[in-house]
Design a protein around this motif. Sequence first.
Motif, PDB file in Angstrom:
ATOM      1  N   THR A   1       0.832  -1.211   0.000  1.00 15.24           N
ATOM      2  CA  THR A   1       0.000   0.000   0.000  1.00 15.24           C
ATOM      3  C   THR A   1       0.865   1.260   0.000  1.00 15.24           C
ATOM      4  O   THR A   1       0.619   2.195  -0.768  1.00 15.24           O
ATOM      5  N   THR A   2       1.898   1.280   0.837  1.00 20.33           N
ATOM      6  CA  THR A   2       2.794   2.429   0.889  1.00 20.33           C
ATOM      7  C   THR A   2       3.509   2.621  -0.443  1.00 20.33           C
ATOM      8  O   THR A   2       3.646   3.755  -0.930  1.00 20.33           O
ATOM      9  N   GLY A   3       3.947   1.546  -1.053  1.00 23.19           N
ATOM     10  CA  GLY A   3       4.606   1.632  -2.358  1.00 23.19           C
ATOM     11  C   GLY A   3       3.694   2.200  -3.428  1.00 23.19           C
ATOM     12  O   GLY A   3       4.107   3.046  -4.234  1.00 23.19           O
ATOM     13  N   ILE A   4       2.456   1.764  -3.450  1.00 22.01           N
ATOM     14  CA  ILE A   4       1.492   2.268  -4.439  1.00 22.01           C
ATOM     15  C   ILE A   4       1.233   3.760  -4.221  1.00 22.01           C
ATOM     16  O   ILE A   4       1.212   4.549  -5.165  1.00 22.01           O
ATOM     17  N   ILE A   5       1.054   4.155  -2.966  1.00 17.43           N
ATOM     18  CA  ILE A   5       0.800   5.570  -2.672  1.00 17.43           C
ATOM     19  C   ILE A   5       2.005   6.426  -3.061  1.00 17.43           C
ATOM     20  O   ILE A   5       1.851   7.498  -3.665  1.00 17.43           O
ATOM     21  N   LEU A   6       3.219   5.955  -2.757  1.00 20.75           N
ATOM     22  CA  LEU A   6       4.420   6.705  -3.133  1.00 20.75           C
ATOM     23  C   LEU A   6       4.554   6.805  -4.656  1.00 20.75           C
ATOM     24  O   LEU A   6       4.932   7.860  -5.179  1.00 20.75           O
ATOM     25  N   ALA A   7       4.243   5.739  -5.365  1.00 23.56           N
ATOM     26  CA  ALA A   7       4.308   5.780  -6.828  1.00 23.56           C
ATOM     27  C   ALA A   7       3.286   6.771  -7.383  1.00 23.56           C
ATOM     28  O   ALA A   7       3.581   7.525  -8.324  1.00 23.56           O
ATOM     29  N   LEU A   8       2.091   6.770  -6.821  1.00 26.10           N
ATOM     30  CA  LEU A   8       1.074   7.733  -7.266  1.00 26.10           C
ATOM     31  C   LEU A   8       1.505   9.168  -6.985  1.00 26.10           C
ATOM     32  O   LEU A   8       1.351  10.051  -7.836  1.00 26.10           O
ATOM     33  N   LEU A   9       2.053   9.425  -5.804  1.00 29.26           N
ATOM     34  CA  LEU A   9       2.525  10.765  -5.472  1.00 29.26           C
ATOM     35  C   LEU A   9       3.675  11.198  -6.381  1.00 29.26           C
ATOM     36  O   LEU A   9       3.733  12.355  -6.814  1.00 29.26           O
ATOM     37  N   ALA A  10       4.580  10.287  -6.688  1.00 27.40           N
ATOM     38  CA  ALA A  10       5.682  10.620  -7.594  1.00 27.40           C
ATOM     39  C   ALA A  10       5.142  10.922  -8.987  1.00 27.40           C
ATOM     40  O   ALA A  10       5.595  11.869  -9.652  1.00 27.40           O
ATOM     41  N   GLY A  11       4.170  10.153  -9.431  1.00 30.61           N
ATOM     42  CA  GLY A  11       3.555  10.404 -10.737  1.00 30.61           C
ATOM     43  C   GLY A  11       2.860  11.751 -10.783  1.00 30.61           C
ATOM     44  O   GLY A  11       2.976  12.500 -11.767  1.00 30.61           O
ATOM     45  N   ILE A  12       2.162  12.085  -9.719  1.00 32.01           N
ATOM     46  CA  ILE A  12       1.484  13.385  -9.650  1.00 32.01           C
ATOM     47  C   ILE A  12       2.515  14.509  -9.634  1.00 32.01           C
ATOM     48  O   ILE A  12       2.360  15.522 -10.321  1.00 32.01           O
ATOM     49  N   ALA A  13       3.592  14.348  -8.887  1.00 30.83           N
ATOM     50  CA  ALA A  13       4.630  15.376  -8.801  1.00 30.83           C
ATOM     51  C   ALA A  13       5.278  15.596 -10.165  1.00 30.83           C
ATOM     52  O   ALA A  13       5.544  16.729 -10.564  1.00 30.83           O
ATOM     53  N   LEU A  14       5.538  14.504 -10.888  1.00 29.27           N
ATOM     54  CA  LEU A  14       6.130  14.646 -12.220  1.00 29.27           C
ATOM     55  C   LEU A  14       5.150  15.277 -13.191  1.00 29.27           C
ATOM     56  O   LEU A  14       5.531  16.095 -14.029  1.00 29.27           O
ATOM     57  N   LYS A  15       3.916  14.906 -13.110  1.00 27.49           N
ATOM     58  CA  LYS A  15       2.889  15.439 -14.009  1.00 27.49           C
ATOM     59  C   LYS A  15       2.691  16.939 -13.793  1.00 27.49           C
ATOM     60  O   LYS A  15       2.501  17.695 -14.746  1.00 27.49           O
ATOM     61  N   LEU A  16       2.741  17.370 -12.549  1.00 26.66           N
ATOM     62  CA  LEU A  16       2.557  18.780 -12.230  1.00 26.66           C
ATOM     63  C   LEU A  16       3.861  19.572 -12.313  1.00 26.66           C
ATOM     64  O   LEU A  16       3.866  20.769 -12.050  1.00 26.66           O
ATOM     65  N   LYS A  17       4.946  18.888 -12.661  1.00 25.09           N
ATOM     66  CA  LYS A  17       6.267  19.492 -12.811  1.00 25.09           C
ATOM     67  C   LYS A  17       6.683  20.266 -11.552  1.00 25.09           C
ATOM     68  O   LYS A  17       7.147  21.398 -11.611  1.00 25.09           O
ATOM     69  N   ILE A  18       6.495  19.628 -10.420  1.00 28.24           N
ATOM     70  CA  ILE A  18       6.863  20.214  -9.132  1.00 28.24           C
ATOM     71  C   ILE A  18       8.375  20.356  -9.009  1.00 28.24           C
ATOM     72  O   ILE A  18       8.888  21.278  -8.396  1.00 28.24           O
TER      73      ILE A  18
END
Length: 84
Positions: free
Chosen positions: A62-79
């Motif tokens: 669960t933690t791995g999936i959440i971290l992957a989703l957060l990383a994907g969102i961060a890359l998508k939003l160009k943070i």
Amino acid sequence: MPDAEFEELLARAAQEGARRALADVGLDGEEAAMDVRDLRALLDCIRFVRRTAVQTTVHLVTTGIILALLAGIALKLKIFGPGG
């Protein structure tokens, strides 16, 4: 043979059979009750370890999936900037 006598004979045979069965598996001594308690405690520990291992695995996945989703969102939003 009367029913009462037959039932008494049957009860004695069952008791002797149970004693032999316990002796065959090594549970016929003075410490047999303690051995059974120890086996039950060991089984409880095994169940606890298995349950804890499953819970830990679920938490890690669960933690791995959440971290992957957060990383994907961060890359998508160009943070992290335009480069990456």
